[in-house]
Structures are given as structure tokens and as C-alpha cells.
Design an enzyme around this catalytic site. Structure first.
Site, short mmCIF file in Angstrom:
data_model
loop_
_atom_site.label_atom_id
_atom_site.label_comp_id
_atom_site.label_asym_id
_atom_site.label_seq_id
_atom_site.Cartn_x
_atom_site.Cartn_y
_atom_site.Cartn_z
N LYS A 19 13.17 -63.65 -43.93
CA LYS A 19 13.62 -65.04 -43.84
C LYS A 19 12.71 -65.96 -44.64
CE LYS A 19 15.70 -64.80 -39.18
NZ LYS A 19 15.19 -63.48 -38.74
N SER A 25 14.74 -59.55 -40.42
CA SER A 25 13.28 -59.61 -40.54
C SER A 25 12.80 -61.04 -40.69
CB SER A 25 12.82 -58.79 -41.75
OG SER A 25 11.54 -59.20 -42.20
N ILE A 28 5.78 -52.74 -41.54
CA ILE A 28 7.21 -52.90 -41.84
C ILE A 28 7.74 -53.98 -40.89
CG2 ILE A 28 9.52 -51.90 -41.80
CD1 ILE A 28 8.38 -49.24 -42.57
N ASP A 52 1.59 -56.51 -41.01
CA ASP A 52 2.83 -55.95 -40.48
C ASP A 52 3.30 -54.90 -41.48
OD1 ASP A 52 5.13 -55.34 -39.15
OD2 ASP A 52 5.76 -57.41 -38.84
N GLU A 106 0.62 -54.64 -35.92
CA GLU A 106 1.65 -54.38 -34.90
C GLU A 106 1.50 -53.02 -34.23
OE1 GLU A 106 6.45 -54.70 -34.22
OE2 GLU A 106 5.66 -54.85 -36.26
N ASP A 145 6.06 -46.86 -40.82
CA ASP A 145 5.27 -47.94 -40.20
C ASP A 145 3.81 -47.52 -40.06
OD1 ASP A 145 7.26 -50.14 -38.68
OD2 ASP A 145 8.18 -48.18 -38.94
N ARG A 152 13.41 -72.00 -34.95
CA ARG A 152 13.25 -70.93 -33.96
C ARG A 152 13.01 -71.60 -32.61
NH1 ARG A 152 14.83 -66.24 -35.80
NH2 ARG A 152 13.17 -64.96 -34.90
N THR A 172 11.93 -53.13 -38.92
CA THR A 172 12.10 -51.67 -38.87
C THR A 172 13.55 -51.29 -38.62
OG1 THR A 172 9.83 -51.41 -38.06
CG2 THR A 172 11.32 -49.56 -37.73
N ASP A 212 4.35 -61.47 -37.44
CA ASP A 212 5.69 -61.73 -37.95
C ASP A 212 5.72 -62.93 -38.90
OD1 ASP A 212 6.82 -59.67 -36.55
OD2 ASP A 212 7.77 -60.92 -35.02
#
Length: 354
Positions: free
Chosen positions: A267, A263, A139, A137, A76, A53, A281, A142, A294
Site C-alpha cells: 500500500k 500487504s 515478507i 519484515d 516479525e 520468510d 486505517r 505472506t 508493517d
């Protein structure tokens, strides 16, 4: 005929640099994923972070800052834990200095201090409403990265709150994939990269050691109500979203099965390549707002592939609010022809207990 040189399309240079940086970071993270010791530690919120990361964020931020020094960053990770742990910092620096790649355009930190500064440029960044901001981002996913499953490396450029360009690497998603499962990974290559520029469509290419590969247009077939099943992508382990309400929406729309992915950026890949065609969501806490990194990049790629995304009130997403999408509640994503029906059902379920 005019002999004047053609004007390059908007964001051509940004797309080139971001794609090269994402490719290098994707190859680095995949190499770390193959190792037994990934240098995993826990952040204050108990979520995991690895040496990959930190290294990927340093590579992404430094390369982009080198070419666009006036831009802002939001990412992040921060370097605070590395500054307090010299041994861990040296492990990350060893990765960054080793994986220099062959792409001369991807500038690399020249020292440990430069690496830490690059990480903090994003980790401590808040963005700016009236200034270009890159959302990163290193990763996404993670937890699944540690298990050898799907994850993503993402970069997006935002101006005036709107996504203008996005590049996301999926090192474990084979280029030919039309479906995605966590445990089905690309063991023969370095996966797939998806990218998009606002108004210019979405594209995919192989990730390779030998430089950027030729892009291919990524375009979804239009929604066919009578011919196409509704397939959602979900996370069966999400603690943020109301899985009971999600199931109620799926049942109301006669949707089955579910593509279960952890992740968020993965998606979006599932939506963009047609492995599914819908996602909602609905947060458990109605004051919850999503982390911007994200969604930045993957969201634009799906939209440019033929999808539509709004919040639960039909509003476009505003990325001018810093580290979280504070102007928006929840999320509804689907193929364009399906989105309106999904929005109606989702908004109704979301409002039921208000």
C-alpha cells in the site's frame, strides 16, 4: 578550493548495506514464490509463514548485524518453530546457504546455528528507546506471496523513535509501474526497490542479479484539488480495520475507485508511485496498535516522496515503543495538500461512537 575529502551524507553506509541485503532477500523470495511447495505453515495466530520468510529474515539480520554489531533488531518471525522441526530448519538453511549472491558486503550465516541466531535476533527483539534499532519484515503479505501476488521485503533504521532510513523491495512490481494490482506481476525481472533517508528524498531502482542499479528520484506531483481524483488504497479482506467506516470516509470525500491491496508495505508503494493518493486505517478495536514492522520503511518512503502521515489525532508515529506502535491510534496518509481534509473527516468518523 579545499582538498579535504567530502563528508558522506548521513546514513550512506546503512543505506548501501540495507539495499544490498534487501536485493538479495528479494531475489531469494521470488525464487521460492515460483516453486510449488513454499514450505508454508501456520503461526499461533493462524497467519501463514513460509521457508522464504525465515530465510529472508536470516539474510537481512545477519548482513546488517555484521556491519553494525551494536544495533538492535525487531522483526516479525522467530526461529522457535524451526528449532522444533529439524527438517524444516534444514530446508531454510538450504535456501540461505544457496542464495549467497555476488555482493561481498552482504555477509551470510556460516552455519545452521548462526542462521537460527540471526532470525531470533529480530524475532525476540524488543528494540531500545535510546539505541539504534532496525525493523525488518522479511515478507510483508505472506498470504498474497503464497498466491503469486504482490508482497514486500522491508528494512528500516530507527533512532530515538524516528525513522531515519528505509529500504523496501517489491519483487513483483515492475520498475516502470504507475499502478499496482495484486495479480499483475513482473514476470521479466525482479521488480522494484524503493528507499529513502530522512531529509534526503526518496529513490527507486531496479532489482537485479548484477548488483545495485542506479537510483532515480521518486517524487510525487503536488496535490491539485480541482484536477486530481481522490483514490484510496484499501484491503477488502482486512479483519483489523473498520471497512464500513472507511467506506463512509470515501463517500464523504467523493473518492472512487479503490486500489485493493493486502500487504501494508505494498500500500505504501502504491502511494509513493502515485497509483493512489490516500489511505486511512481505523481499527475495529480502538485498543489495537499496529505492528511496527508493517509500517517502518514504507512510511518514510512515502513521506520523502511528498506525502504526509499521522495518526488519527495528527501525531507523528513513534517507533520507540518496541514491537507495536503503542503511542499512536489509527493512521491517515495522503499527499501533503490533501492530508488535513482527510484527517478531519477520519477523526470525526473515528470519534463518532466513543
Amino acid at each position: 578550493m579545499s582538498n579535504e575529502p567530502k563528508t558522506p551524507p548521513p546514513y550512506e553506509e546503512e543505506l548501501q548495506i540495507a539495499s544490498l541485503a534487501v536485493q538479495r532477500a528479494s531475489i531469494l523470495t521470488k525464487a521460492v514464490q515460483a516453486e510449488a511447495d513454499k514450505g508454508s505453515t501456520s503461526k499461533p495466530d493462524a497467519s501463514p509463514v513460509t521457508i522464504a520468510d525465515f530465510a529472508a529474515q536470516a539474510i537481512l539480520t545477519y548482513a546488517i548485524h555484521h556491519h553494525f554489531p551494536g544495533d538492535k533488531f525487531v522483526a516479525e518471525e522467530s526461529a522457535s518453530s524451526l528449532r522444533g522441526d529439524p527438517v524444516l530448519a534444514q530446508r531454510v538453511w538450504g535456501l540461505v546457504s544457496k542464495h549467497t549472491g555476488c555482493e561481498t558486503l552482504v555477509a551470510t550465516p556460516g552455519s545452521l546455528d548462526e542462521m537460527l541466531y540471526a532470525i531470533d535476533a529480530g524475532g525476540k527483539g524488543e528494540g531500545a528507546e535510546n539505541q539504534r534499532t532496525w525493523f525488518l519484515d522479511p515478507i510483508d503479505g505472506t498470504a498474497t506471496f503464497i498466491r503469486g501476488q504482490q508482497y514486500a521485503v522491508s528494512v528500516a533504521l530507527v533512532e530515538d523513535g524516528e525513522q531515519k532510513m528505509g529500504v523496501v523491495g517489491y519483487p513483483n512490481l515492475a520498475f516502470e509501474s504507475t499502478s499496482i494490482r495484486e495479480e499483475v506481476v513482473d514476470n521479466n525481472g525482479y521488480g522494484m526497490m524503493l528507499s529513502a533517508v530522512k531529509g534526503q528524498g526518496a529513490y527507486k531502482r531496479r532489482i537485479a542479479h548484477s548488483g545495485l542499479q542506479p537510483p532515480e528520484r521518486n517524487l510525487l506531483r503536488p496535490w491539485r484539488r480541482m484536477e486530481e481524483r481522490i483514490i484510496f488504497t484499501e484491503s477488502s479482506v482486512s479483519l483489523v480495520n473498520n471497512r464500513e467506516k472507511h467506506k463512509l470516509i470515501r463517500d464523504m470525500m467523493l473518492a472512487n475507485p479503490v486500489v485493493d491491496l493486502f500487504s501494508m508495505q505494498v500500500k505504501y508503494a502504491a502511494l509513493a508511485i502515485g497509483a493512489c493518493n490516500a489511505m486511512v486505517r481505523l481499527p475495529n478495536d480502538k485498543d489495537h496498535r499496529f505492528p511496527a514492522w508493517d509500517h517502518a520503511g514504507g512510511m518514510l518512503i512515502f513521506e520523502e516522496s511528498g506525502g504526509k502521515i499521522t495518526d488519527l489525532y495528527g501525531r507523528p508515529f513513534n517507533y520507540a515503543c518496541g514491537r507495536r506502535l503503542t503511542s499512536n491510534e489509527g493512521l491517515v496518509a495522503a499527499k501533503s495538500g490533501l492530508h488535513l481534509d482527510l484527517l478531519r473527516y477520519s477523526h470525526h468518523i473515528y470519534e463518532m461512537d466513543k
